[in-house]
Motif scaffolding. Structure first.
Motif, short mmCIF file in Angstrom:
data_model
loop_
_atom_site.label_atom_id
_atom_site.label_comp_id
_atom_site.label_asym_id
_atom_site.label_seq_id
_atom_site.Cartn_x
_atom_site.Cartn_y
_atom_site.Cartn_z
N ASP A 210 0.84 -1.20 0.00
CA ASP A 210 0.00 0.00 0.00
C ASP A 210 0.87 1.24 0.00
O ASP A 210 1.82 1.35 0.79
CB ASP A 210 -0.91 0.03 1.23
N ALA A 211 0.57 2.17 -0.89
CA ALA A 211 1.24 3.48 -0.92
C ALA A 211 0.28 4.52 -0.37
O ALA A 211 -0.87 4.62 -0.80
CB ALA A 211 1.66 3.82 -2.34
N ILE A 212 0.74 5.29 0.59
CA ILE A 212 -0.09 6.28 1.26
C ILE A 212 0.47 7.67 0.97
O ILE A 212 1.67 7.92 1.20
CB ILE A 212 -0.12 6.02 2.78
N ARG A 213 -0.36 8.54 0.47
CA ARG A 213 0.09 9.89 0.16
C ARG A 213 0.46 10.65 1.44
O ARG A 213 -0.28 10.63 2.42
CB ARG A 213 -1.00 10.66 -0.57
N MET A 214 1.59 11.30 1.39
CA MET A 214 2.03 12.06 2.54
C MET A 214 1.20 13.32 2.71
O MET A 214 0.93 14.04 1.75
CB MET A 214 3.51 12.45 2.39
N ASN A 215 0.80 13.56 3.92
CA ASN A 215 0.10 14.79 4.28
C ASN A 215 0.99 15.54 5.25
O ASN A 215 1.15 15.14 6.40
CB ASN A 215 -1.26 14.47 4.92
N GLY A 216 1.60 16.59 4.78
CA GLY A 216 2.57 17.33 5.59
C GLY A 216 3.83 17.58 4.77
O GLY A 216 3.74 17.83 3.57
N TRP A 217 4.98 17.49 5.40
CA TRP A 217 6.22 17.72 4.67
C TRP A 217 7.36 16.91 5.27
O TRP A 217 7.29 16.45 6.40
CB TRP A 217 6.59 19.21 4.65
N ARG A 218 8.38 16.75 4.47
CA ARG A 218 9.63 16.12 4.92
C ARG A 218 10.76 16.68 4.10
O ARG A 218 10.58 17.13 2.96
CB ARG A 218 9.55 14.61 4.78
N ILE A 219 11.95 16.66 4.68
CA ILE A 219 13.15 17.09 3.97
C ILE A 219 14.23 16.05 4.18
O ILE A 219 14.54 15.67 5.32
CB ILE A 219 13.64 18.47 4.45
N ASP A 220 14.76 15.56 3.08
CA ASP A 220 15.87 14.62 3.08
C ASP A 220 17.15 15.43 3.29
O ASP A 220 17.51 16.26 2.45
CB ASP A 220 15.90 13.88 1.75
N ILE A 221 17.82 15.21 4.43
CA ILE A 221 19.01 16.00 4.75
C ILE A 221 20.21 15.37 4.05
O ILE A 221 21.00 14.61 4.64
CB ILE A 221 19.24 16.08 6.27
N GLY A 222 20.37 15.67 2.78
CA GLY A 222 21.46 15.11 1.99
C GLY A 222 22.62 16.06 1.81
O GLY A 222 23.76 15.62 1.64
N TYR A 223 22.32 17.36 1.83
CA TYR A 223 23.34 18.39 1.62
C TYR A 223 23.18 19.47 2.69
O TYR A 223 22.10 19.62 3.30
CB TYR A 223 23.16 19.02 0.23
N PRO A 224 24.23 20.25 2.94
CA PRO A 224 24.13 21.31 3.95
C PRO A 224 22.96 22.25 3.72
O PRO A 224 22.31 22.70 4.67
CB PRO A 224 25.48 22.04 3.84
N GLU A 225 22.63 22.53 2.46
CA GLU A 225 21.51 23.44 2.19
C GLU A 225 20.17 22.82 2.58
O GLU A 225 19.21 23.54 2.89
CB GLU A 225 21.50 23.87 0.72
N ASP A 226 20.08 21.48 2.58
CA ASP A 226 18.85 20.82 3.02
C ASP A 226 18.66 21.04 4.52
O ASP A 226 17.53 21.22 4.99
CB ASP A 226 18.90 19.32 2.73
N ARG A 227 19.73 21.00 5.26
CA ARG A 227 19.67 21.26 6.70
C ARG A 227 19.16 22.68 6.96
O ARG A 227 18.30 22.90 7.83
CB ARG A 227 21.05 21.07 7.31
N GLU A 228 19.65 23.62 6.18
CA GLU A 228 19.22 25.00 6.35
C GLU A 228 17.73 25.16 6.01
O GLU A 228 16.99 25.86 6.71
CB GLU A 228 20.07 25.92 5.46
N LYS A 229 17.28 24.46 4.96
CA LYS A 229 15.88 24.52 4.58
C LYS A 229 14.99 23.94 5.68
O LYS A 229 13.94 24.49 6.02
CB LYS A 229 15.65 23.77 3.27
N ALA A 230 15.42 22.81 6.25
CA ALA A 230 14.64 22.18 7.31
C ALA A 230 14.53 23.10 8.52
O ALA A 230 13.46 23.18 9.16
CB ALA A 230 15.27 20.85 7.71
N GLU A 231 15.60 23.80 8.85
CA GLU A 231 15.55 24.72 9.99
C GLU A 231 14.57 25.85 9.73
O GLU A 231 13.85 26.29 10.63
CB GLU A 231 16.95 25.25 10.29
N GLU A 232 14.52 26.31 8.49
CA GLU A 232 13.55 27.35 8.13
C GLU A 232 12.12 26.84 8.28
O GLU A 232 11.24 27.53 8.79
CB GLU A 232 13.80 27.84 6.71
N PHE A 233 11.88 25.61 7.85
CA PHE A 233 10.54 25.03 7.97
C PHE A 233 10.15 24.88 9.43
O PHE A 233 9.03 25.20 9.83
CB PHE A 233 10.50 23.66 7.29
#
Length: 244
Positions: A210-233
């Motif tokens: 079963d595939a369930i659509r995500m309701n909300g958000w997530r950020i894959d912390i793969g690069y330093p800029e992803d970390r910065e984006k997650a902190e902003e969120f």
């Protein structure tokens, strides 16, 4: 339900943040990623954490020890980082029944509990959260191919030419059937045993997924800029880009 957290990666793309610590201990908004994951899992009723460790594993073990907020922690050692399917097999000796799996490099504010509920209610062999991303980003993830009825017909890992922009987010529930599938996969072109390949084996052999659509958000912390984006969120500055 037992919860497996995959936290063995080196996080080479996050350097210099990971030169002296594993990726799971990189802090986002002054909290290690793995700790944020533990708290998410507590909210959905996890009864035990099984943490697959590898790179600089003692940093994680020394920090969290045998329990987190009263929940026991068991550590499984992945001596070589040979892919997610290989990592899951390191947890197999500690798994009693159905379990939830979460990748140790994502920040989630989403409906994780829906995956657990679906597994319990439907008795499927696997369930996971999925989301749509821009096509140019889909090749970073496990991609789902669907038919005209929206049913999943194939799962593939980081394809060069993605058949869709519907991707897995890193939250899954499985029955122990996943272990046989992981044992059966062959190394990919990257030389790794890929989790999407194991899921595809389940699918092709007739197991229920079963595939369930995500309701909300997530950020894959793969690069330093992803970390910065997650902190902003997390601090409420921008609105999520991909929200159902």
């Amino acid at each position: 339900m037992q919860a497996v957290v995959l936290a063995a990666g080196k996080g080479t793309r996050l350097r210099p943040l990971t030169e002296e610590k594993p990726k799971a201990l990189v802090e986002v908004n002054e909290k290690p990623i793995i700790e944020d994951i533990f708290e998410n899992l507590l909210e959905i009723g996890a009864t035990e954490f099984i943490v697959v460790v590898g790179y600089l594993k003692d940093n994680i073990i020394d920090r969290y020890g045998e329990t987190y907020q009263g929940i026991p922690i068991t550590y499984a050692h992945q001596r070589e980082q040979l892919g997610l399917a290989h990592a899951i097999l390191q947890a197999q000796p500690y798994i009693d029944n159905d379990f939830i799996l979460i990748l140790g490099d994502n920040i989630f504010r989403a409906n994780l509990g829906d995956v657990v509920n679906r597994q319990r209610e439907e008795r499927s062999d696997a369930a996971f959260l999925v989301e749509q991303v821009p096509y140019e980003e889909a090749s970073r993830y496990g991609v789902l191919d669907t038919n005209e009825y929206g049913e999943i017909v194939k799962v593939m890992e980081k394809p060069d030419d993605p058949p869709s922009n519907l991707v897995m987010t890193g939250v899954y529930t499985f029955t122990p059937a996943i272990f046989r599938a992981c044992q059966s996969v062959r190394p990919s072109n990257r030389g790794e045993y890929e989790l999407p390949d194991a899921i595809d084996l389940l699918l092709q052999s007739g197991h229920t997924i079963d595939a369930i659509r995500m309701n909300g958000w997530r950020i894959d912390i793969g690069y330093p800029e992803d970390r910065e984006k997650a902190e902003e969120f997390l601090t409420g500055k921008p609105k999520p880009m991909y929200e159902d």
